[in-house]
Every structure is written in C-alpha cells, then in structure tokens.
Design an enzyme around this catalytic site. Structure first.
Site, PDB file in Angstrom:
ATOM      1  CG  HIS A  46      -1.990  -1.506   1.006  1.00  0.00           C
ATOM      2  ND1 HIS A  46      -3.052  -1.321   2.148  1.00  0.00           N
ATOM      3  CD2 HIS A  46      -1.896  -2.239   0.334  1.00  0.00           C
ATOM      4  CE1 HIS A  46      -3.731  -1.905   1.572  1.00  0.00           C
ATOM      5  NE2 HIS A  46      -3.174  -2.959   1.164  1.00  0.00           N
ATOM      6  CD  GLU A  48      -2.117   4.422   2.732  1.00  0.00           C
ATOM      7  OE1 GLU A  48      -1.499   3.400   1.671  1.00  0.00           O
ATOM      8  OE2 GLU A  48      -2.744   4.463   3.937  1.00  0.00           O
ATOM      9  CB  CYS A  76      -6.808  -0.374   5.314  1.00  0.00           C
ATOM     10  SG  CYS A  76      -5.174  -1.060   5.297  1.00  0.00           S
ATOM     11  CB  CYS A  79      -1.980   1.524   6.018  1.00  0.00           C
ATOM     12  SG  CYS A  79      -1.781   0.307   4.459  1.00  0.00           S
TER      13      CYS A  79
END
Length: 144
Positions: A46, A48, A76, A79
């Site tokens: 992801h 992040e 999410c 993260c």
C-alpha cells in the site's frame, strides 16, 4: 495533497488502485509512493506502507516522530497500525473509505487512547478529487 494525487496517478500505469502517499518532515517531502500491489504481487504494498518504509530509511530511524503522512485515501487498519507504530504525528487524507477506513470511518486507530501512541487526523482534504480518482479507475475496470 497535490503531490499525493500526482503519485496516485502513477499507480494506474501498472494497474494498481490509484492511491498516493507522501511523508513530510519539517516541511520537506522525505518519501512519496503509490500502491504497488499488482506490480509486485505484494498484498502489503500500500502507498502508505511503502512511503513510511522509504522515510524511515531516509531518516535512519523507524520512529517518524513529527512526520505528517498525506494520503489520497483513508488508511486501512494495516496502514493505520503501521502509522501508529511508526509514531507519526499527523495523518492527512482525502477520500474517506467507508469499507475499510481506520482513521475515523470504521475505526479510529490514530486516536485510540488504549494504544501506546496517538496521531492527529485531518480528513477530507480535496476529498472529491481523491474520490474521483478511485471511482473513475473502477468504472474503467468494470467497462473492460
């Protein structure tokens, strides 16, 4: 947020969901990344997480105290947990994620006093523009 949006657009070039993130320390961008799950076949790739990894390497410390993470989509749980563990000071995001958001929509991991660190959360920055990146991406995928 403009730089994060630019970064999100790069994800589309390799079929990834257009999410972009950057890490800012003392007004300087120290890392910027976009989703790479499809490109790397890595479920943890992801934007992040990738940006936080790069920032930690650039700064020589896993503790990102004082850092601001700017991301186009609400983080999410995975993260948000990583941001909490990295000790970031603030998370700024654009579009809310009503299905998986962990910084205010479904969960509030950044402001849970039971955890050992909390971070400030600023939401809704250029939210419509960030959301349209996602809706346009998925509309195109459904049409093909």
């Amino acid at each position: 947020m403009g730089l994060a949006i630019d970064e999100a657009r790069l994800a589309e070039e390799h079929g990834d969901v257009p999410v972009g993130a950057l890490v800012v320390v003392d007004g300087a961008v120290v890392a910027r990344r976009h989703n790479e799950r499809e490109a790397t076949n890595d479920p943890t790739a992801h934007a992040e997480l990738l940006a936080v990894r790069d920032a930690a390497e650039a700064l020589g410390s896993w503790r990102l105290e004082g850092a601001t993470v700017v991301v186009t989509l609400e983080p999410c749980p995975m993260c948000a947990g990583a941001l909490q563990q990295a000790r970031v000071a603030r998370v700024v995001y654009g579009a809310a994620d009503m299905k998986a958001g962990a910084c205010g929509s479904l969960y509030s991991l950044g402001s849970d006093p039971r955890l050992n660190h909390e971070f400030e959360t600023v939401h809704g920055v250029r939210a419509e523009e960030c959301a349209s990146l996602l809706t346009d991406f998925f509309a195109t995928r459904r049409a093909t």
